[in-house]
Design a protein around this motif. Structure first.
Motif, short mmCIF file in Angstrom:
data_model
loop_
_atom_site.label_atom_id
_atom_site.label_comp_id
_atom_site.label_asym_id
_atom_site.label_seq_id
_atom_site.Cartn_x
_atom_site.Cartn_y
_atom_site.Cartn_z
N GLU A 102 0.87 -1.19 0.06
CA GLU A 102 -0.03 0.06 -0.13
C GLU A 102 1.05 1.15 -0.03
N TYR A 103 0.50 2.33 -0.59
CA TYR A 103 1.14 3.69 -0.78
C TYR A 103 0.42 4.83 -0.93
N VAL A 104 1.05 5.89 -0.53
CA VAL A 104 0.35 7.07 -0.75
C VAL A 104 1.55 8.03 -1.62
N LEU A 105 1.24 8.37 -2.50
CA LEU A 105 2.02 9.46 -3.29
C LEU A 105 1.69 10.79 -3.27
N VAL A 106 2.99 11.72 -2.72
CA VAL A 106 2.80 13.17 -2.85
C VAL A 106 3.11 13.63 -4.01
N ARG A 142 9.21 19.94 -5.24
CA ARG A 142 9.70 18.44 -4.61
C ARG A 142 10.08 18.68 -3.16
N SER A 143 10.71 19.76 -2.68
CA SER A 143 10.86 19.99 -1.33
C SER A 143 9.62 20.03 -0.45
N ARG A 144 8.42 20.54 -1.06
CA ARG A 144 7.59 20.85 -0.46
C ARG A 144 6.64 19.22 -0.43
N ALA A 145 6.77 18.46 -1.26
CA ALA A 145 6.52 17.17 -1.48
C ALA A 145 7.13 16.50 -0.20
N ARG A 146 8.37 16.43 -0.18
CA ARG A 146 9.40 15.81 0.93
C ARG A 146 8.74 16.20 2.41
N GLU A 147 8.36 17.23 2.49
CA GLU A 147 7.95 17.84 3.89
C GLU A 147 6.63 17.31 4.05
N LEU A 148 5.63 17.35 3.20
CA LEU A 148 4.32 16.84 3.27
C LEU A 148 4.36 15.27 3.67
N SER A 149 5.13 14.53 2.89
CA SER A 149 5.20 13.15 2.80
C SER A 149 6.08 12.66 4.35
N ALA A 150 6.71 13.38 4.89
CA ALA A 150 7.36 13.30 6.17
C ALA A 150 6.24 13.26 7.20
N LEU A 208 6.41 0.48 7.70
CA LEU A 208 6.26 1.85 6.95
C LEU A 208 7.49 2.40 6.58
N SER A 209 7.75 2.75 5.22
CA SER A 209 8.86 3.37 4.69
C SER A 209 9.07 4.79 5.27
N HIS A 210 10.36 5.33 4.99
CA HIS A 210 10.72 6.74 5.22
C HIS A 210 10.12 7.20 3.69
N PRO A 211 10.04 8.67 3.79
CA PRO A 211 9.60 9.20 2.29
C PRO A 211 10.79 8.57 1.45
N VAL A 212 10.34 8.16 0.33
CA VAL A 212 11.20 7.79 -0.88
C VAL A 212 10.87 8.57 -2.13
N ALA A 213 11.90 9.12 -2.84
CA ALA A 213 11.85 9.80 -3.73
C ALA A 213 11.54 8.73 -4.97
N VAL A 214 10.49 9.28 -5.76
CA VAL A 214 9.82 8.88 -7.07
C VAL A 214 9.96 9.94 -8.00
N GLU A 215 9.74 9.54 -9.23
CA GLU A 215 9.59 10.50 -10.27
C GLU A 215 8.80 11.55 -10.27
N ALA A 216 7.38 11.39 -9.64
CA ALA A 216 6.61 12.14 -9.73
C ALA A 216 6.68 13.13 -8.49
N GLY A 217 7.48 12.79 -7.40
CA GLY A 217 7.57 13.36 -6.05
C GLY A 217 8.15 12.63 -4.90
N TYR A 218 7.45 12.44 -3.98
CA TYR A 218 7.72 11.43 -2.97
C TYR A 218 6.56 10.59 -2.52
N ALA A 219 6.96 9.47 -1.87
CA ALA A 219 5.79 8.43 -1.37
C ALA A 219 6.22 7.89 -0.19
N VAL A 220 5.36 7.46 0.80
CA VAL A 220 5.32 6.43 1.93
C VAL A 220 4.73 5.19 1.50
N LEU A 221 5.33 4.08 1.72
CA LEU A 221 4.63 2.68 1.42
C LEU A 221 5.07 1.86 2.62
#
Length: 643
Positions: free
Chosen positions: A194-198, A505-513, A569-582
């Motif tokens: 399962e995952y959530v993409l930011v 991307r920086s904002r996406a990383r903050e929200l994923s955290a 849970l994973s830590h925020p991981v960089a993906v092409e579209a932004g960051y994700a937690v899975l």
């Protein structure tokens, strides 16, 4: 001679009959008919002084064409083969054969008669019950086909020389146990997550970048914006679309084409069917044990026999998700479209009939046939437009090739590109500057770009045409622009876009955290809802290298995902579209015992794959040292439109 050397092997058997039928009929029946093709001994090209003849090209072309016809079940017509670039595939293969011969000669490699005889006598295909087929039968069959012993031996010798050269070039290739384990993991490990993409795109509209930020990034990362070497070419384009208005087809010609192609146009026998599938558990872990699957399928069939609605049962119970939503409907299909047990059962049913249980590699099926269509030939009215379009396409192609042939012939005689173009009523144009990794419009050919960067001096031209999606092109070098550092003004918008993307991307990383922090307390679903995000799951088990839903794929993502333990849970991981937690929900882990069983075979397969890649790179390098001269006029006649 090698066959004489083998004559003492007096054990005549008949397996070789099938070898000869399978190999030599394909290799030696001429592929092109008619005087236009040229005589078999005519020179088509020269590679480092070694000729390629028309006959060799014809035989190789037929072999490749028959391969594609089998692959596409008879639907590989001339237009499809041309789109696949079959002529160039065949020509490149023959050039590679000559390169092997030249390199073997340069390195002093050879194969004697004894080695050829040993290869024939010991090859598994030439054995039956452990004994060699025999030379008398080989000779008799070769004579029936009009082939010489020398031709046969030469083909075996050439293959042995190739193996020897490959062994010399790539024999030192090795594969470690660790490398084999990584490949085994790639093939066998699977996860469901399962995952959530930011998505960083949500923050892009609100991001800003002032002049100072743009300038600072440019100065700090100037190498990222360096302008590479670029080239400008003059080119002549033989554009098929531009020639199309000059081509016409009469109604009578369409009618004649229809009569000529009636057999080809026939639509084979078809059945229209639906099915219910109960899967049997396989390597992927999906499905039921065999006995359980059979029992479920029998129960479903019993419902259908009693009058249950087939579509309703399929929607409720079929495990073929692709067809279940449509009530199990598979549409109409011909022979060869389904696995044999399914096909045999379906074609054996009458319209409205229900099958017994049918076992295939996928599981147990219950099949119902709704219609059975006999083989038919469509009327002319139904295929008129398609036939007309085919005739027009062939004539446009013929006109294109005629134009390209005329330009090539003049260039071969030493004419400049402009003069050759004018004689064919074509014009010379100038390209925009392009780098090595760019395809300038309309010259969308990697071979053309590569050749443009091989040309040395202004005005130097390539005498052979380059095939393009829309026709052919000829080029001459016009300008070389050296690599340089750009001024900020040249790349300002590109730098600004990079600054904005970095901020998003920086904002996406903050929200994923923040998402992960909330998920640790209340779960991923609630955390996503609270932040206006969406929790998703992969459709099923996913292997390394496959896309993890809409997170995409990549080595970095794989490393994180497959290292996770279940329910962690994973830590925020960089993906092409932004960051994700899975979070991994289910895992098929590495199996040391299974790896031990497969290790040797895997090492051998990886070694062979690497050897082949290294050998191909060696031949590519050899081609740069060797002159390849194509007889443009013969080639044009040979691959011109057929029938």
């Amino acid at each position: 001679m090698a066959l004489s050397f083998m004559r003492r092997h007096r054990r005549w058997l008949y397996v070789f009959l099938w070898l000869v039928i399978a190999a030599f009929i394909i290799l030696y029946i001429p592929a092109f008919q008619g005087a236009q093709a040229g005589s078999p001994g005519e020179r088509l090209a020269t590679v480092g002084g070694l000729n390629i003849t028309v006959g060799e090209f014809q035989r190789s072309y037929l072999r490749q064409r028959q391969f594609y016809e089998r692959l596409y079940q008879g639907r590989a017509d001339a237009e499809m083969l041309r789109r696949l670039g079959l002529e160039e595939q065949v020509f490149s293969g023959l050039v590679a054969e000559r390169l092997v011969a030249l390199e073997a000669q340069r390195l002093g490699l050879s194969v004697d008669d004894a080695a050829v005889a040993q290869e024939i006598a010991t090859a598994p295909d030439y054995q039956r019950e452990g004994r060699f087929v025999g030379t008398a039968e080989i000779r008799r069959l070769l004579e029936l086909r009009g082939l010489s012993v020398e031709d046969f031996e030469a083909s075996v010798r050439a293959e042995l020389v190739r193996r020897k050269l490959e062994g010399l070039v790539a024999g030192g290739v090795s594969v470690s146990e660790a490398e084999a384990e990584r490949e085994f993991r790639r093939r066998s490990e699977q996860i469901k997550a399962e995952y959530v993409l930011v998505d960083a795109a949500r923050f892009r509209p609100g991001a800003t970048a002032d002049e100072g930020e743009v300038g600072a990034r440019f100065e700090a990362r100037k190498a990222d914006y360096r302008v590479p070497e670029r080239r400008v070419v003059e080119y002549v384009l033989v554009d098929a679309d531009a020639l199309r208005p000059h081509v016409s087809v009469t109604e009578r010609e369409v009618e004649l084409e229809y009569e000529k192609r009636k057999d080809e146009l026939k639509q084979g026998e078809q059945v229209c069917a639906s099915h219910v599938l109960v899967k049997v558990k396989g390597d992927a872990g999906e499905g039921h044990p065999d006995d359980e699957a059979r029992a479920i399928a029998e129960g479903l069939r019993a419902e259908l026999v009693k009058g249950a609605d087939f579509a309703s049962v399929a929607k409720r119970a079929s495990e073929d998700k692709g067809s279940a939503a449509n009530g199990g409907d598979l549409g109409c299909f011909g022979r060869g479209a389904m696995v044999p047990p399914f096909e045999d059962a379906a074609f054996g049913l009458k319209a409205g009939q229900l099958s017994e249980l049918v076992k295939t590699p996928y599981g147990y099926h219950v099949i119902r046939v709704s219609a059975h269509r006999e083989e038919t030939t469509p009327p002319l009215a139904e295929v008129r437009d398609r036939l007309r379009e085919g005739l027009v396409a062939r004539r446009v192609r013929a006109l294109s090739e005629e134009k390209a042939g005329a330009v090539a012939a003049r260039l071969e005689k030493g004419d400049a590109l402009a003069k050759a173009a004018a004689a064919a009523a074509l014009k010379v144009e100038r390209s925009a500057p392009f780098a090595r990794n760019e395809l300038p419009a309309p010259l969308a050919s990697q071979r053309l770009v590569a050749r443009a960067f091989e040309l040395k001096t202004k005005g130097e031209q390539e005498r052979q045409p380059f095939a393009l999606p829309q026709g052919y092109a000829f080029i001459a070098l016009s300008e070389v622009q050296a690599p340089r550092d750009p001024e900020l003004s040249e790349v300002k918008e590109r730098v600004r876009a990079d600054v904005l993307q970095e901020k998003a991307r920086s904002r996406a990383r903050e929200l994923s955290a923040e998402l992960r922090s909330r998920a640790e307390r209340g779960g991923l679903e609630k955390a996503a809802q609270a932040l206006g995000l969406v929790r998703k799951e992969t459709p099923g088990l996913v292997s390394r290298g496959q896309a993890l839903g809409d997170l995409g794929s990549g080595a970095g993502l794989d490393d994180v995902a497959f290292a996770l333990k279940e329910q962690v849970l994973s830590h925020p991981v960089a993906v092409e579209a932004g960051y994700a937690v899975l979070r991994v929900l289910e895992k098929k882990p590495f199996d040391p015992a299974e790896f031990a069983k497969q290790k040797d075979a895997l090492v051998a397969a990886l070694r062979q794959e690497r050897r082949q890649k290294l050998f191909e790179a060696f031949l590519d390098s050899a081609r740069q040292r060797v002159s390849v001269e194509r007889n443009a006029e013969v080639f044009r006649r040979l691959v011109g439109p057929q029938g």
